[in-house]
Scaffold this motif. Structure first.
Motif, PDB file in Angstrom:
ATOM      1  N   LEU A 233       6.950   0.341  11.946  1.00  0.00           N
ATOM      2  CA  LEU A 233       6.987  -0.951  11.041  1.00  0.00           C
ATOM      3  C   LEU A 233       5.731  -0.594   9.933  1.00  0.00           C
ATOM      4  O   LEU A 233       6.127  -0.828   8.844  1.00  0.00           O
ATOM      5  N   ILE A 234       4.900   0.096  10.296  1.00  0.00           N
ATOM      6  CA  ILE A 234       4.028   0.328   9.420  1.00  0.00           C
ATOM      7  C   ILE A 234       4.265   1.138   8.330  1.00  0.00           C
ATOM      8  O   ILE A 234       4.196   1.090   7.057  1.00  0.00           O
ATOM      9  N   ASN A 235       4.834   2.179   8.713  1.00  0.00           N
ATOM     10  CA  ASN A 235       5.597   2.908   7.711  1.00  0.00           C
ATOM     11  C   ASN A 235       6.634   2.447   6.847  1.00  0.00           C
ATOM     12  O   ASN A 235       6.498   2.570   5.473  1.00  0.00           O
ATOM     13  N   SER A 236       7.459   1.629   7.218  1.00  0.00           N
ATOM     14  CA  SER A 236       8.441   1.203   6.535  1.00  0.00           C
ATOM     15  C   SER A 236       7.963   0.148   5.632  1.00  0.00           C
ATOM     16  O   SER A 236       8.273  -0.047   4.595  1.00  0.00           O
ATOM     17  N   PHE A 237       6.855  -0.864   6.277  1.00  0.00           N
ATOM     18  CA  PHE A 237       6.273  -1.811   5.246  1.00  0.00           C
ATOM     19  C   PHE A 237       5.752  -1.147   3.999  1.00  0.00           C
ATOM     20  O   PHE A 237       5.783  -1.490   2.954  1.00  0.00           O
ATOM     21  N   ALA A 238       5.070  -0.085   4.315  1.00  0.00           N
ATOM     22  CA  ALA A 238       4.329   0.649   3.312  1.00  0.00           C
ATOM     23  C   ALA A 238       5.285   1.129   2.014  1.00  0.00           C
ATOM     24  O   ALA A 238       4.835   1.151   1.108  1.00  0.00           O
ATOM     25  N   ARG A 239       6.196   1.818   2.413  1.00  0.00           N
ATOM     26  CA  ARG A 239       7.305   2.064   1.631  1.00  0.00           C
ATOM     27  C   ARG A 239       7.934   1.146   0.598  1.00  0.00           C
ATOM     28  O   ARG A 239       7.881   1.202  -0.562  1.00  0.00           O
ATOM     29  N   ASP A 240       8.278  -0.049   1.557  1.00  0.00           N
ATOM     30  CA  ASP A 240       9.144  -1.071   0.646  1.00  0.00           C
ATOM     31  C   ASP A 240       7.995  -1.632  -0.038  1.00  0.00           C
ATOM     32  O   ASP A 240       8.423  -2.379  -1.067  1.00  0.00           O
ATOM     33  N   TYR A 241       6.848  -2.253   0.613  1.00  0.00           N
ATOM     34  CA  TYR A 241       5.833  -3.071  -0.298  1.00  0.00           C
ATOM     35  C   TYR A 241       5.401  -2.518  -1.594  1.00  0.00           C
ATOM     36  O   TYR A 241       5.274  -3.081  -2.559  1.00  0.00           O
ATOM     37  N   PHE A 242       4.666  -1.164  -1.249  1.00  0.00           N
ATOM     38  CA  PHE A 242       4.125  -0.606  -2.463  1.00  0.00           C
ATOM     39  C   PHE A 242       4.907   0.257  -3.344  1.00  0.00           C
ATOM     40  O   PHE A 242       4.665   0.436  -4.685  1.00  0.00           O
ATOM     41  N   GLY A 243       6.114   0.516  -2.906  1.00  0.00           N
ATOM     42  CA  GLY A 243       6.956   1.005  -4.046  1.00  0.00           C
ATOM     43  C   GLY A 243       6.940   2.528  -4.270  1.00  0.00           C
ATOM     44  O   GLY A 243       6.252   3.201  -3.901  1.00  0.00           O
ATOM     45  N   ASN A 244       7.344   2.689  -5.821  1.00  0.00           N
ATOM     46  CA  ASN A 244       7.540   4.078  -6.096  1.00  0.00           C
ATOM     47  C   ASN A 244       6.121   5.035  -6.405  1.00  0.00           C
ATOM     48  O   ASN A 244       6.262   6.030  -6.560  1.00  0.00           O
ATOM     49  N   TYR A 245       5.256   4.113  -6.390  1.00  0.00           N
ATOM     50  CA  TYR A 245       3.921   4.681  -6.710  1.00  0.00           C
ATOM     51  C   TYR A 245       2.974   4.335  -5.593  1.00  0.00           C
ATOM     52  O   TYR A 245       1.899   4.283  -5.481  1.00  0.00           O
ATOM     53  N   GLY A 246       3.488   4.300  -4.300  1.00  0.00           N
ATOM     54  CA  GLY A 246       2.758   3.889  -2.961  1.00  0.00           C
ATOM     55  C   GLY A 246       1.668   4.972  -2.789  1.00  0.00           C
ATOM     56  O   GLY A 246       0.574   4.471  -2.408  1.00  0.00           O
ATOM     57  N   GLY A 247       1.768   6.007  -3.233  1.00  0.00           N
ATOM     58  CA  GLY A 247       0.802   6.949  -3.018  1.00  0.00           C
ATOM     59  C   GLY A 247      -0.627   6.889  -3.691  1.00  0.00           C
ATOM     60  O   GLY A 247      -1.631   6.931  -3.029  1.00  0.00           O
ATOM     61  N   TYR A 248      -0.464   6.159  -5.049  1.00  0.00           N
ATOM     62  CA  TYR A 248      -1.660   5.742  -5.604  1.00  0.00           C
ATOM     63  C   TYR A 248      -2.385   4.548  -4.661  1.00  0.00           C
ATOM     64  O   TYR A 248      -3.306   4.651  -4.692  1.00  0.00           O
ATOM     65  N   ALA A 249      -1.582   3.473  -4.497  1.00  0.00           N
ATOM     66  CA  ALA A 249      -1.986   2.319  -3.611  1.00  0.00           C
ATOM     67  C   ALA A 249      -2.807   2.932  -2.485  1.00  0.00           C
ATOM     68  O   ALA A 249      -3.783   2.632  -2.070  1.00  0.00           O
ATOM     69  N   GLN A 250      -1.968   3.802  -1.577  1.00  0.00           N
ATOM     70  CA  GLN A 250      -2.668   4.671  -0.338  1.00  0.00           C
ATOM     71  C   GLN A 250      -4.082   5.010  -0.566  1.00  0.00           C
ATOM     72  O   GLN A 250      -4.810   4.695   0.051  1.00  0.00           O
ATOM     73  N   GLN A 251      -4.171   5.788  -1.804  1.00  0.00           N
ATOM     74  CA  GLN A 251      -5.309   6.690  -2.067  1.00  0.00           C
ATOM     75  C   GLN A 251      -6.506   5.439  -2.295  1.00  0.00           C
ATOM     76  O   GLN A 251      -7.675   5.769  -1.970  1.00  0.00           O
TER      77      GLN A 251
END
Length: 268
Positions: A233-251
């Motif tokens: 769920l964590i993984n799918s939430f992260a992808r859905d919520y943060f979108g195409n630039y999720g990597g920047y949000a992650q960092q």
DNA sequence: TATCAGGGCGATC
DNA sequence: GATCGCCCTGAT
């Protein structure tokens, strides 16, 4: 340099000495001015992603109280474009480990199998190419690798050196995210997390969102009221919520969770 | 001396 | 597909 995405640097005075593939260069920052030697301007610009429109990218990410705070505190933090092979080795070393140990392992690996490089008076060792490991590999590689403190990660590195190379990694760039990830995960020692790190930090997949223990705790705390959440769920939430630039949000969230909030925030 | 960490894997249910 | 014990090593 020190936000946790990159390990192959060494601080000498106010300089950062940096290894990337066979390159060995140094940089230092004086307010908004970046000094460097050992690499040309284009490389530096590319390596530090100085050519990306950071403001526009961050604007694409949902602005909630946590992302807004992190963007404000650490504005300027960018994803480094690491050397893919170095990156893969680095994140194999990161398995169940910590930053000092990761750096020790990589250092040992470089000294034992890599090549000497120089920048002025300073000497360093680049990480071994797949061939370098493979050549020593035939019989003794695993025991030799273990001497560097790699432990069970030695087998992974040995196997990966036999079955992967720079061409393979480079070829992933032209694939869709999901496929590239699948290909990476065929390598022994590469699961979801390591695959996402390699995709994000070295292959340009800015939609990749590596979920490690820290980011998992952060997301659980911020977006799930601290309740237990399955890894899936964590993984799918992260992808859905943060979108195409999720990597920047992650960092940004990752660095936020490890600095401003501190460890205590997550302790019960 | 025991436990755990910036995971992955194989076995088991 | 969820959970669990194990994998080396260094730190607590």
């Amino acid at each position: 340099m020190e936000c946790g995405q990159f390990f192959r640097y060494k601080r000498v005075g106010d300089w950062y000495y940096i290894h990337s593939g066979n390159k060995f260069f140094r940089v230092r920052q004086d307010s908004d001015r970046l000094e460097f030697s050992g690499a040309d301007k284009d490389f530096i610009r590319h390596f530090f992603s100085l050519d990306t429109a950071l403001k526009d990218i961050l604007a694409e990410i949902p602005q909630d109280r946590y992302t807004k705070k992190a963007f404000h505190l650490y504005y300027g933090l960018r994803l480094i474009r690491q050397d893919p092979w170095d990156c893969l080795l680095s994140y194999i070393c990161s398995i169940a480990s910590n930053i000092p140990k990761i750096q020790r392992c990589l250092d040992g690996l470089a000294r034992a199998f890599g090549r000497e490089v120089r920048l002025g008076e300073v000497k360093g060792y680049s990480l071994p190419e797949p061939d370098d490991v493979r050549n020593v590999a035939a019989r003794h590689a695993v025991p030799l690798l273990k001497e560097t403190g790699l432990g069970f990660r030695s087998n992974y590195i040995c196997e990966i050196s036999r079955t992967a190379d720079r061409r393979f990694l480079e070829s992933l760039k032209s694939l869709p995210y999901t496929e590239a990830k699948g290909r990476l995960m065929e390598l022994p020692g590469v699961g979801e997390k390591v695959a996402d790190c390699v995709l994000l930090f070295s292959l340009g997949f800015v939609e990749a969102f590596p979920v490690d223990r820290w980011i998992e705790r952060a997301l659980r705390t911020f977006y799930f009221k601290g309740q237990k959440v399955s890894p899936k769920l964590i993984n799918s939430f992260a992808r859905d919520y943060f979108g195409n630039y999720g990597g920047y949000a992650q960092q940004y969230l990752y660095y936020y969770s490890r600095t401003a909030l501190g460890r205590d925030f997550f302790k019960k």
